[in-house]
Structures are given as C-alpha cells and as structure tokens.
Design a protein around this motif. Structure first.
Motif, mmCIF file in Angstrom:
data_model
loop_
_atom_site.group_PDB
_atom_site.id
_atom_site.type_symbol
_atom_site.label_atom_id
_atom_site.label_comp_id
_atom_site.label_asym_id
_atom_site.label_seq_id
_atom_site.Cartn_x
_atom_site.Cartn_y
_atom_site.Cartn_z
ATOM 1 N N ASP A 118 0.806 -1.231 0.000
ATOM 2 C CA ASP A 118 0.000 0.000 0.000
ATOM 3 C C ASP A 118 0.838 1.280 0.000
ATOM 4 O OD1 ASP A 118 -2.396 -1.393 0.043
ATOM 5 O OD2 ASP A 118 -2.550 -1.415 2.227
ATOM 6 N N ASN A 119 2.141 1.173 -0.254
ATOM 7 C CA ASN A 119 3.020 2.328 -0.167
ATOM 8 C C ASN A 119 3.034 3.148 -1.462
ATOM 9 O OD1 ASN A 119 4.864 4.211 0.585
ATOM 10 N ND2 ASN A 119 6.593 2.803 0.817
ATOM 11 N N GLY A 120 1.919 3.789 -1.742
ATOM 12 C CA GLY A 120 1.831 4.638 -2.930
ATOM 13 C C GLY A 120 2.820 5.793 -2.878
ATOM 14 N N PHE A 121 3.018 6.334 -1.704
ATOM 15 C CA PHE A 121 3.967 7.438 -1.559
ATOM 16 C C PHE A 121 5.378 7.016 -1.973
ATOM 17 C CE2 PHE A 121 7.371 8.998 1.226
ATOM 18 C CZ PHE A 121 7.500 10.276 0.686
ATOM 19 N N GLY A 122 5.842 5.916 -1.436
ATOM 20 C CA GLY A 122 7.191 5.440 -1.726
ATOM 21 C C GLY A 122 7.392 5.214 -3.216
ATOM 22 N N ALA A 123 6.372 4.633 -3.864
ATOM 23 C CA ALA A 123 6.474 4.388 -5.302
ATOM 24 C C ALA A 123 6.538 5.712 -6.057
ATOM 25 C CB ALA A 123 5.284 3.550 -5.768
ATOM 26 N N GLY A 124 5.685 6.650 -5.662
ATOM 27 C CA GLY A 124 5.676 7.946 -6.339
ATOM 28 C C GLY A 124 6.994 8.690 -6.168
ATOM 29 N N PHE A 125 7.577 8.564 -4.982
ATOM 30 C CA PHE A 125 8.823 9.255 -4.689
ATOM 31 C C PHE A 125 9.979 8.678 -5.513
ATOM 32 C CE2 PHE A 125 12.588 10.439 -2.358
ATOM 33 C CZ PHE A 125 12.295 11.689 -1.831
ATOM 34 N N SER A 126 10.093 7.351 -5.529
ATOM 35 C CA SER A 126 11.160 6.712 -6.298
ATOM 36 C C SER A 126 10.967 6.953 -7.790
ATOM 37 C CB SER A 126 11.192 5.208 -6.009
ATOM 38 O OG SER A 126 11.720 4.966 -4.729
ATOM 39 N N ALA A 127 9.729 6.868 -8.230
ATOM 40 C CA ALA A 127 9.452 7.097 -9.652
ATOM 41 C C ALA A 127 9.832 8.514 -10.055
ATOM 42 C CB ALA A 127 7.978 6.831 -9.944
ATOM 43 N N SER A 128 9.586 9.441 -9.175
ATOM 44 C CA SER A 128 9.942 10.837 -9.470
ATOM 45 C C SER A 128 11.443 10.992 -9.657
ATOM 46 C CB SER A 128 9.452 11.743 -8.332
ATOM 47 O OG SER A 128 9.946 13.055 -8.507
ATOM 48 N N MET A 129 12.202 10.365 -8.777
ATOM 49 C CA MET A 129 13.671 10.406 -8.913
ATOM 50 C C MET A 129 14.103 9.933 -10.293
ATOM 51 S SD MET A 129 15.366 8.908 -5.465
ATOM 52 C CE MET A 129 15.602 9.889 -3.989
ATOM 53 N N ILE A 130 13.502 8.839 -10.726
ATOM 54 C CA ILE A 130 13.886 8.256 -12.015
ATOM 55 C C ILE A 130 13.377 9.118 -13.165
ATOM 56 C CG2 ILE A 130 13.602 6.235 -13.503
ATOM 57 C CD1 ILE A 130 13.346 4.574 -10.881
ATOM 58 N N ASN A 131 12.149 9.572 -13.051
ATOM 59 C CA ASN A 131 11.537 10.361 -14.130
ATOM 60 C C ASN A 131 12.278 11.665 -14.360
ATOM 61 O OD1 ASN A 131 9.498 10.964 -16.079
ATOM 62 N ND2 ASN A 131 8.547 12.363 -14.596
ATOM 63 N N GLN A 132 12.876 12.195 -13.315
ATOM 64 C CA GLN A 132 13.546 13.490 -13.440
ATOM 65 C C GLN A 132 15.030 13.359 -13.758
ATOM 66 O OE1 GLN A 132 12.403 16.098 -10.218
ATOM 67 N NE2 GLN A 132 10.221 15.651 -10.498
ATOM 68 N N MET A 133 15.449 12.133 -14.053
ATOM 69 C CA MET A 133 16.853 11.917 -14.432
ATOM 70 C C MET A 133 17.128 12.487 -15.800
ATOM 71 S SD MET A 133 18.317 8.402 -13.066
ATOM 72 C CE MET A 133 18.877 8.461 -11.364
ATOM 73 N N LYS A 134 18.345 12.881 -15.968
ATOM 74 C CA LYS A 134 18.751 13.429 -17.271
ATOM 75 C C LYS A 134 19.932 12.631 -17.770
ATOM 76 C CE LYS A 134 16.877 17.624 -15.678
ATOM 77 N NZ LYS A 134 17.130 18.577 -14.602
#
Lengths: 249, 249, 249, 249, 249, 249, 249, 249
Positions: free
Chosen positions: D233-249
């Motif tokens: 149920d850790n939607g926050f954790g998934a969103g946080f990690s995904a953000s790190m990856i999505n914002q990679m350059k």
C-alpha cells in the motif's frame, strides 16, 4: 577540539604563533577529531583492549586467515566465532597461539591477558544440547576479561536442579540464560533473580520449535521483568552485552 | 538454618534440651526458612522500595482498582501500564495522588520519592509515532528512581539529527532505542556507543511491518554487538532492565 | 488500420496504385504493428544488444549447455546466473570465451563489447559475506554496459567506514545497497543520498534472520524514501534495474 | 568549504582581513557546511523544491497541525500522507490553500508550482479497490513536479484491457504497477515494457491474501527482470522513487 | 523420608542409637529428601520403574554413552529417543542388553520387566510414512509397562479401512492418533470414540505441509472434543502421556 | 448384495433352501457388502481400471517393492510417485514392464492399456525448472487414460510465447498450469480460457519464494475466476483431478 | 499467415485472381484471428449469458451502483459478491429486480432465466457457521444456471451425519466442500466420492486457526486425491469452478 | 441388533412367524442399527448424560435460541460456549434455568444434576487476564460432573506463589494449565507433577505474542513430558479432555 581550543588556534595564526600550513593541517582533520566522526574514532580508541571479532560463517578459509593476518599486526586480542576446524588450522599456521573451542566453534588469540573481573557472569543453560551456545558465550566473556561461571543442565523439567544452584546464579552481576525448546528457563530465572537477565533462545528442539522460534517468542513475551533477548543461538551477542554490564562501575 | 544451627538442634535433642516434638516442628518447616523458598522470600524483601507493577490490559476497571486498593496498604510506589483513562479515574477515586500519562498510558502513584541516580538512561526514539512507547519507558525509569533523558525524532532517514545528539546519548550509562518500521536506529546507535543498548521494536508502520515484526527481526539480527531486545512496544520492560543496569555499582 | 483503410489499400493494389512490395511492407507489419504482439516484437528488437539471461539453478548441466549453444548463434552477449562450475565447464567446451565469476556464480560470454556508461552504478555492501551477491550484481551491470563501482564492508556497525566512502556513493546515478542481517544499511544510505536506491536483502545471518526475511522486511519498511527492494540475494535483479536507470537520458 | 577556501580564510586571519570572531563563527559551522554533516545539509539544500512529507498515521490531529504550522514558515511544498479528514480540517484552518484527496488520504499544500516534467510516470492499477493507493502515488508524483498518467482497472483477469492501453504505458519513462490479490500485473507489465517498473502490492483481497502478503511475495519473486518493490500500500514510496527516475537526465 | 521416619530419626538421636554426625549427614540432605524439593524427589521415587529418558538428538555419541553408563548404575529402565545407529553401537558396548528400534530410532534397556497393563493404548496411524513416529510411541508405551496395539495405514482417504478396525480402537483406554499431511484422522477418530485422543502431527508431506505445520494446526483446531495435541513427530510425548492415562485407576 | 438378492436370500430361508446358519453367516458380513462400507467398496469396484497409486517418499525401497509385489497380483495399472532410481530398480526386478520417468520421478506399470480420451488435458508450464512437476502430472494423466499435451516455457515474462500457443490451450477440456516464482501464469491463463484451470505452484525460486509459498498464495488469491489450486509441486494431484474432469460426459 | 502467404494473397488481388471482398474478409480478421486479441474477444462472445460479476468489498456504495447501472444496459445476469445491505439498497433503487442474500452477502439480478442443469452440484458444509460461504457458493451456482443441493452441518465430529447424506453427495457431478477449523471434511469426502471435489477453507474458528490458515493448509495437503482448493471463504470461486465442471458435456 | 437377535429374526422367517416383506424392511435398516453406523449411535447413546455443546461464535442469536429450543426437548444438560449476553437473554426467555458465566462467556442449563467426582481437576492459571479461559474450562468441567479446583495467579514470575499451592495441584487426578505470554507455567508444572497436564495457551499478551502463538509454540515444545496441548483460549476443550481422564476408573 572545542570552541575554546578553536579560538586559541585562530589567535595563534593571527599572532603568527602558528603558521597557516600547520593550522590548515589541523583543521583539515577536524571532522575526524572533534566531531561526529572523530568521536567515532575516539570511541574506537577507547575500545583498544577489546578483541577484534570475526564472524566466520559465510567467509572462505582464505578470507578468515587474511583477516586474522591483518589483525595480529595490531595488539588486540582476537575472537573468531562460528569457525570450523579448517579455518582454525589455517589460522594456526600464521599464529601458533590461536586456540580452538570445538564445541563453541570459536578461535581465540590472546595477545595480552586481561585480568578477570571480580564480579562474574553466570551462564545458565537448560540442557546438554545447548552447550555449543554456552561455550560461545563463555569464550566471548573470557576474552573480554570477565570471570564467568557455567551452570548447565538445569532445565525446568527438573526444577530442583535449578534451585540447588540458585546461590551461584544470584551471586552473579548479570545472568545469561540459554535454552531451546520452550525457553521457560528465562522466565523462571527472571522471576528468581534481581539482576539483568540476557536470554538466548537456541535452535535445540524439533517440529513446532521451528528452528528456535518457539524459545525466541517465549523469551520475548516473558512474564518476568528484567529479561532482554538476543538472536537465536547468539552466544557471542549475549557474552558481549553481559560483559558491558559486568564491567560497569 | 545452616549446618551449624542444624548441629546445635540435633545436639539439643541428644542432650534432652529440646524434645522430639519441638524439633520435628522446626525441621518440618525447614524448607520455608532456609532453602529455596526462603531465598525467594528474602529476595522479595530486598526488593521493597521497588514499585509494584500492574499490567492493566485484559483486566477490568474493577480489577485494576481493587489491586491498587490492596497495594496502597503497603508502602511501595505503584506503576500501572497499558491503563486507559477509565481505569485511571477509578484509581484516582481511591488515591488522590495517582497520576496519568495519557500518551504512555501509565498510572503512577508515588508513596515515597526516590532520589534520582546521577548516571542516566538515554531513551532514544526514531519518530513521533513512537512517543507512546517512549513515555512508558520514561515513566518506568522515573518511578524506579532513575534520571532519564528523552532524545526523540532522530530516525536514520535524517542521520544528522542523530549525530547532533550523540554526545548526550554517549553520556548515558545505558541506552534504550525505540523504533518502528525497519528499526535501523538500534544498529546505528549500537555501532556508535560503547554502552549496553536495549532495543524496543514498535508496531509503528504498516504492510510488511506486520505489527512490529520487521523492527523486531531487524533488532534481533543487528550487526552491532551490545544490543539486546525486548518485546514489541514493551517500553516498560526496557525501562525496567535499563534501571537495573543504570543502578549498578 | 481499420476495415475502411484496409479496403482502400487492397483496392490500391488492384488498381496498381500501390505495388505489391509496398503493400506487403505495410500488411506484413500489421499484426506486429497495430497490436500487442508487434509491440512486443519491436520491443525485443530494441533489446538486441541486451544479454540473454539464463537462470541456471534447477536446470541440468545439459540444459544449460544446450541453451547456450542455441544462444551463441545469435549475436548477443550471454549471462548465466546461479551457475556452478560444472555448468561453466560444459559451456566452456562449446564457447572458449566464456568466463566464470566463482564468487558471483555467473557465466558471461561477451560477443560484442559494450562501451561503458559515463555515469556509474554504486554497489554498496555491508559485509564480506554479502560478496557473492555483490559480484552477481556487478557482473550483471557490466555485461549490460555500465560502469559500476563496488564499495564493500561498510556496514552500519562501524558507520565511519560508510561516511569515508560517501562521496563515491553520492557520485553515482543509482545506488545498489546489499545487506543481510538487519539490512539497516539501506535506510541509512537512503537518508544520505538523493538517488534511487535499490536494496537487496541477503540471506546472510542466522536464527531470527530466517533466510533473509529480517533484512527483507526491514528494507520494505524503510523509513527513508527512495528505496525500492528486490528479492533476497537477487543481485541480478538489482543490477538489471539499476542498469535501466543508469542508462536513462 | 574546500581546502583552498580554508586556506584563504586562515590567511585572512593572519593578514587581519578577517577578525578571530568572524572566523570562529564560520569555522564553528564547518562540520555543517563542508564535511560529512555539511554534505547532508547541502544535500537537503539541493532538495529545496522537494516537498516536506508528513506521515500522519499514528500522529494526533494536534501534532499534524503543529508540524504543518512550522513547515509553512519555510517555502516548500508540503505533502501529508495517510491523513484523515479531521487532520485536514485542522490544517485547513491554518492554511487555506491546503487540499485534500479523500480517496488517497493526502493533504497537499503548494507554496510554489513546479513545472511538470515532459516525460511522464505511468501509474497502472489492477482494480477499482486499488484506487486509494493510486491516488497516493499520483499526488506524490504531482507535488514532486512530475507529469503522471493513471491507467486503472487493467488487471490480468481481462488482459485485453491491458493491451489496449499498452502504448501509453510504454510511453512512460518509469512505470508504477499497483495490484492486490496475486499481484500478477507487475510480472506481466515487467515482461512487456523496457522501463523500470516499481511494483506496489496492495492489501486488497481476503483470506490467503494475508493483508497484502500474497501480492508482496509475488512481486518480489517476479520472473520479469526490471521490477523492484515497495511496501504494501506504499503509494507514496512508489511515487517518490518514480519521481527520482523520471527526473533523471 | 516422611514425618514418621523423621520422628524415628530424631528419637534415634535422643536414644543414642544414632549419633549426631550420622543424623547430621542425613538431615543435611533433608531438603532433597522430604520437603519442597523432597517432594520432587518423592515424586521421582514414585517414578521408580519409570525409565530414565535421554533425548539423543544434538548430543554426541560420547555424551549419549556416558549418560547411559551413569544411568545403568541405578536400577531403572532406560529409553533413548532420536538415537542413531552409531549411538546404539556405543551403548551396546557398555550394555549388552540394549535394544535398538531402527525405524523408531529408540534405544531401550530393560533392567526390570514391568507387567503389562490390562487396558491398552491404541496407536493409530494414517500411513506407512508415519511408522517411525508409531514406533517411537510404541517403544515408549512398552517400556513404561503398557499394553499397546498398533493400527496402521487407516488414513481417511480410504475410511472403510478405519471402520473395520474401529472395535479395537474403541476398546482402548486411550488413543494415540498419528498423522501427517492434513491430519484429518484425529478429528474423525475424535468424533468416533469416547476416550481421550492424543494427536501427533507428523512431518510427513511436502509443500504446504511446511514440515508438519498443516497437520499441527489442523489437530489443534479439531472440531472434535477430547483431542489434545503434542509436538510434531513427538511419538515419545504421546506415548508418555498416554501411559499416564492408561495406568489411571 | 442389493435388495433383490436380499429378498432371494430371505425366501431361501423360508423355503428351507438355505438354513439359518448359512444365512446368518452371509448377513453378518452384510455391512461390508451392501451398505455404508459396501458402498465404499462398490465405489472402489467402479474404480477398477484406475491405477493404484504409491506415494514413495518416506518409504523404504523394500516397502515400495513389497507394495508393488502385492499390487501386481491385482489387474490394475500402477503409478508410483516421488520414486528414486533405487526404488525403480527394485521394482524392475519383480516387474520387467515397469517404466521410470527420471525427471518426473514416477514409476509406471501398465497391466492394461487404456484407450486415450478424445478430449485432452493441456499441461502448461512457465519455465524449464518446472519440468519435473510437468512430467509427474503428465504421467498421472497418461496412466489414467487421458490424452495430454505439454506446453512449456511460456512464462509471463515473455507473454508472446504464451499467446502463440493459446489455440492448443483453449482446445483442451481442462488446463493444468504449473508455475513457480510468482505464479502469475495461472491468473493470466485463467483470464484467457473458459475451462477449469488447475493451478500447481512449484517450489522453483529462491528467497521470498519460501519454498513455493509465493506462488501458492498468488494462485489462491488469483483475480481470475475458474482457478483452483493443489499443493506445491503436486503434479500428481493436478493430473488426477484433471483426469476426473476430462473424462466427464 | 506468414510473409509468403501474404505476398501470394496480395498478388492474387493484383492479378484479379482474388477479389477485394474476399481478400478483405481474410485480412480483416487477421489481427483478430491469428493472434491473441481476437481469440480473447471470441472467447468473451462465447461467454455472453455468463453473469457479470462485481466484487463489492473495498468499493464504495456509489461505485457499486454505477457499475451495476452500466451493466444492466447489457443483457447479462449480474452477480455482486461481498455486498452489504447499503450497497443492495442503492442497487435496488436503479433495478427493482435485484435480490439480496443477507447471509451470503450477494446481490443477484436475473435479466434472463437460465434453465437449470440436470446434473447437480453438491454443496457440503461442516457447520452452521460456514453458512455464509455456502450461500455465496449457492447463489453463484444458481445464477450460472446450475442445479445445486446444499448438505450442511455434516462435520466429521459426528461422521454418521455425513454418511446418512452420502447418496446425495455421490449423486452430484461435482462436490463443493466447505469447512473451517481443521477442514477434515474435504479429505473424508475426497476419499468417499469419485467426483472432483472443490474445497473451500473458511475462517471459522479461533486461535491456531489463524483466520482460516489451518483449514487452508489442511485442504492443500489432503491425503485424498481429486481435491483442489480455492481461497479462504471464497464461495464464489468454488461455485464458478464447479459450474464449469457441472456444465461439461 | 446383535447376532442373537439376527438369529431370532431369521428363524422367525423360517417358521413363518415373520413374513419376508417384514424381514426385508428390518434388515434393510440394519446398518443403522447394528454396524459401523449403529456403533456410532450406540456410542452416542452411551454419551447420554453428557451435555450437548453449542459453539455460539459465528452463530446468530436466533440460531442459538433455536438450537437450545430443540435440545431442551431431550433430557440432557446443555453447554453453550463463546456466548454473548444477548444470546443468553434469548435463551433465558425459553428456559428460565439457564445460567450465564459472564467472564467465561458460557450458558449452562442443568436438566439433571450429576454427582461430582471424588477426584478432582486442578485448573491452574498464570495471571488475572487468563481468567476468562479458566472460567470456560471450569464450567465445562462442572457440567460434565467433575469436582474442579481453581488455582489462579501463580505465574512463574513469582514462582513461590506456585510452590505454596503445589499440594493441591499434586492432589488432582489431572491438571489443566492455562497461561498466555510465554506459557512457561506448563513446563514448570509438567516437571513437578506426575499427572497428565493439559496446557491451554491463551491470547493474553501483545507484540511477539502474536495472538497466543508464543504460548502455543512454547507449550508444544515443552521440555517436560506428560504435557499435551489444546487450541489457544480453548478452555472448553481442556475441560472436556480433563473430564474424560478424571472420570476414568
């Protein structure tokens, strides 16, 4: 280095008592001296005399020997736990003083003899099958410089055996209780002594014992106050914590 | 009754100073005076001054009040854990001095003030949600006569918070570490201080936390030596064991 | 492509507006273009250059050799995980370039050298006993064309060791953290770096470790955001996911 | 502050360009600026723009409001997870801009609008009952400045629904897969996309689901490479990690 | 030593029939003879005829032999459980009468033959693979002086086999039911007989059997009243408890 | 003995064709012929043609051979599961026709050839490592007289492989799905076919697989209707149930 | 249809050997005929007549009503499981024909009456407390068009109750066995009938029942062949699978 | 119908005293009178005097009342367990003699008073919180006609309390030991008495108690022989089994 010392240093620069290079050198090391990390180091300095500990399980014979080879260049005692005989033989080759406790599976190297404490640790165990854990706790306690007394085969199934040894248990400064199966011994002793009890569940048993789970859960839920618990079969951990307490002033 | 006294008794019989019936009566009581059981009693005598402890969970309000009513006839301090407000109100009626720690869910009654120890217990906790357990440990430590210092919200996710409080933690004689979720704080502190660490896993968390299991297993398998563990959320047990150690001489 | 478009296309052929080759090209891709499967294939086409991976555990030596024999006819690199030496020897016979990482239990065959990425994956591990998983992750990262740096033996029991390597960890684009026992390293690093952390619990430990369960649960319930977890001892999975992230643009 | 800057400072003292008090002030802060701890702080500086996150479960309404009251004095966005409506109402009183996602149980306060990323996070979920976790992940992704697209009700029981949305899933830079029951969706998507997949097991289900355990274990043992897992149920954790990856350059 | 004997002893002193030293020696041991502890001893005295029991698992061959060597100096029968053949051979060397039940892994030494009870224990087992536990229970029952009848291979998959033996089962004074897999036999027999049923789950099975857990849980939650349970594979425990009941008057 | 036969018997008595003693003898046996138990027997009579099944694990080589020796006196086919080669060799000596499936570990003896069914059982498996379970299911299906088709290596990590075999899966009357790890294949197939699916979790995997637990829980909580589950690695059970369904009319 | 066939087809058009309509027909079906998706669709077409199923747990009342509102525009029967009365009332408002089974917690809407099968499903349950699951299975079976017979309160604690109903159980084409506690009923019936048995463990029980785990494990490890298992309390799943089997020809 | 009656019947036919049709009718019913099933019935006949038992949990108030209404038409005593007050009130309306034990949650109806046994059952419990289970066991023992003595609050944390009651415990014919937390009391008593001990783990405790699991596992793995175990909190089961043993002759 506290605020006052820092001020002295800076004024030394200003007054040309200390040149910039010298000051630079000192301040560069700052974090390793005066702060978080430094404290860590200080902390380890204080621990000189403590044995270096190697958890041998999962390491190769070569790795164990190489770690020991490095360690003996320092002047500390050495304790290897969960070591098999092959490891011991490899260590023996590079350090003739190494000793092996076959039952407890420990390698010990005493570079300097520590005088035993006056107070003692009582290591109490329920049954014969718990002896390997007893030995690991005992060797740990000894190399850390403690007097330790073993009281074994006093499981609750024949509680009179326990009572006949109660004096020596109560005389200890800290008590390690080692038991498998249902681990009831920890609760019983916890109710009889007024000293910290460190309980070690062992994997002795079968079936619903589930590798020591029954004793572990029982000890964690003990109805006797004053009982803390370490991992299943963790004689080393119990010996280490008991030593800290036994050596308190 | 020791060997010497026993000899005197027997010679008394022989010399007709004591008749058989009298001797019989004395010897019959023997086990309750000089042996196992007696020792148990002596042991409890020594414990006078210790608080009487009531684990309130699973008891009715009436049961809690009745137990307190009986206890206050003795001159001991009283500690009730896991008490709800209804229980407190019932106790308050019969003992105006009773105090309630709402967060820690403890009732305390101080019949005699114990002077605090000079050394102190550091009670370190990872997060705000662990505070109820902190309070239970704190109240336990206090009523047992210990100086205790709370250092909270120093979880490893922002480890600099921990480091900025390291001095006060290292100054303690014994450290209680309270953490839920993954319980990493116990291992980190265990690696940074040279004092006994009593780890309390809490049920704070969700999902794979399984009611505190994750922190419990983590603390039991800590890679740092010197860490022992009590039951999940068992602030009382930690405070009690820490008090034993803190009051060592 | 709907029915109407299809009709137009076919009439185009009939009327010689479109020649067969053109139509063929369009229609050929039809099932593979417009629907699930095509995408799957495209997807796999794009993956050329990726290694073919064989999970060797539970396969016979013959099966492993036969799978490799087939794979080397394609021009891809090959990675075999959980391979024993007997498997390696069998593979070596049919492919002289095969290499074996004894600790990591991987077989690698490089049919084409991939240029390493500029950014790198940091592979951080707590103890010596975690090295087999480190090696599996490292070999996976390497054969997928990544620069990877190993930082080992930085467990939290001696946290200064970790801090002294923090720069190189923070310099990575993605961090793999490998730890057994209580797995606290993942939370500590998760709190110190601002990069995705992939945590690998290992089965290193005993007793309440329950085959890696303690580290697994701890990592899943980490209080540090940015940590995701793979299966116990799954160095390959961590290396594979880290490679995806490291190669992002 | 690096070695060069340190030298300049010291020479400034020597040359009377900087007086001792000024230098003292600067150097006192040293550990928080340039070293281990400093890096932590710099690290947090870099994270400005990041939301401050409050995990509300286990906190009182008063605690939540007080934390928010303090946070809004800083200029960051704020995210509260696992918040109930009562908490939201208390926050609303002190911050009129606070918004509440009832399904996702999040409170969000946007002090500064972040421009959305061009690339996007795909948030894929199996069933209607998984929506609360979807919303938590979505709100997390949004407040961290990500474009995010929700694809729901595509469980494997009717796999054609998934295939019809495959394009949008494949177009993402990173994919979050949210599923309860047997969690098969993570493996299926893991086999169909060439992007990092972050799997979130949910507690949706009953019986042998054991509060999300079935999906958790399934996702951890996924046969598809490239899948990492967060807590149940850790939607926050998934969103946080995904953000790190999505914002990679 | 009961009250009467004590009186005799004391009068012996008075009458100079026994001198003080002799009496002292006897009375010194008093607590182990007549009181609290003495009761324990009396209890054990009453158990004369009972075998001494050695749980051999986890003991070395030498330990087993030494324990037996000591025990045979007393006049009791001896039962060794979980003994391997090597242990038996070592025991055989010092005691020619030792017998070994290979299937049941028991060593038995009969120093005195006990007359069998008239009533009997029925030992009922589901399948061929449960036979080792049957034999352990049987040997235990026999050496404790019970008539015991084995009824094997009557698992519920072919329930007519059970019914054809129902008379002999119902004729017993107490019934031991031994079953692995789902352990349904305990519930079925519990519903058919009006005698105490002692259920022994066995580790026979695989997969979701989890080492006997399935049968254990099933037997504990049996819908038939009158069923109690011992540990997985604990034939000895079942035989011992059944003997107590069978010998009741 | 049916109602008619019973009438004949009773009239035989009346007409003095049968004397009372003879009738008594016959009727005494009645319950084993015509009633409760008789039905069981009839039931087994109907099952003639069915193979006799021996679960060899936990049995000795001698026991297996002796059971076979007895069984071949009856005219049934024989199936031995979980048999090792030593067992097979022993059986081979007394029955030259015995065949051994090394991978599936089955011994089969065909005393009479059953004509295969027209409809077939599809046995679908995720990976190479699942093959032993596939073979056990296949041999079971075959000796029970079923046509069976194996479709292997179609795990969801490469779902196009599954789709390319969907026709043959859908053509079956009943589908067995065999998968380890996360067992997602059962849910995916359950969503694609309109036939009963019998799911077999396998112990293939490691770590959080916990000996097949992950696949077991996943299959039990499948979101696809029409899926039922058997024990971990229980190819025999799946084959047996599938045969019942496949042979329905 | 491979590339070559496709070329032939296109040239046939060009050469006027095949007309556009014919080609269109063939090509039109291409993606829907030759590949997964078409089959999926065909499959769903065949399923017309099947009820649409809504798992209501974890959905809001509004969501349930909206789903039903959409569904009733299609001509299918509708089954809602795990529905509470509030959900039913909301559905009732938009569909006067909706019926509610309070015990089984099902909502059913019959848009078209299916003629019952001749053969029947036996739904057998151990105790009164299992009735909710019985009702869920029964309603599922009914709305799918099956004749179904309930045989309840036949737990093994009074096995004669079961035997007196054995005829009707044996007369079924497929048997559903529903039991909590130790779940022995599944094994007993599995040994008595020659039909597929679908076992449903229920969460009825307490303590070592662990929410249905005891019955679940017991049923999975049943010693009777022919038993397959669904999730705890999953009456729907059992009814659905049983319907598939019952309607086989 | 025994052999003699059967002979009479057959001779009646022969002598034309009974015609064939009459005999046929009687014999058809045979299995329910004289055989397998008959024995079951006979068995239940023997149990007349035994109370009828209703497990009320999971039943509705109406169901409980209806079952009681039917039962009181028979002349047996009635015991309802796990009954709430609402159930009791409903029963009270139809049976004025019904009594309710609020703590033990039992309803009892005594249609005939059984004379108490001379020997007695000792019901020993560790703490106040275990009292509900004590009461359930006590009520069960009483209605089955046993003398029963409660010895409570004798947990091992203060073992002298236990010793002071040892005489009354040893005087019992069978001992029930009820304990939560670590359940050590069962082992301690098992080692002190020579009577069958029935151990009841309770769910009293928290954290690692896991709903009674700790006490359950501890009791199952007890090092004391003569201890058997029933389900967590199962006071009824313990009372029932103890009654069987206490009433043995």
């Amino acid at each position: 280095m506290n605020k006052e010392e820092l001020k002295v240093l800076l004024e030394g620069i200003k007054n040309n008592k200390i040149n910039v290079e010298e000051a630079l050198e000192k301040l560069e090391d700052l974090p390793f001296e005066d702060l978080g990390f430094a404290k860590i180091d200080n902390f380890r300095e204080l621990r000189v005399g403590y044995p270096e500990v190697i958890y041998c399980e999962g390491k190769t014979v070569d790795q164990v020997r190489d770690i020991v080879k490095y360690m003996i260049t320092k002047n500390n005692n050495i304790l290897g736990t969960r070591a098999n005989e092959e490891m011991y033989n490899a260590v023996k080759e590079i350090c003739i003083d190494a000793e092996y406790n076959k039952l407890g599976r420990t390698i010990t190297i005493k570079k300097k003899e520590l005088p035993d404490t006056e107070s003692y640790i009582a290591i109490v165990a329920a049954g014969t099958s718990d002896l390997p854990v007893v030995e690991e706790a005992f060797e740990t306690a000894k190399i850390l410089g403690n007097k330790a007394i073993k009281i074994t085969d006093v499981g609750v199934a024949g509680i009179h055996r326990l009572f006949s040894r109660l004096d020596v248990i109560r005389g200890a400064k800290v008590v390690i209780v080692i038991a498998g199966m249902e681990g009831a011994l920890a609760s019983v002793i916890g109710g009889l002594v007024d000293k910290p009890v460190i309980a070690v569940p062992t994997s002795v048993g079968y079936g619903a014992n589930f590798g020591g789970l029954s004793a572990l859960l029982a000890m964690l839920t003990s109805c006797s106050a004053g009982v803390t618990v370490v991992n299943i079969d963790n004689g080393f951990g119990a010996g280490f914590s008991a030593s800290m307490i036994n050596q308190m002033k």
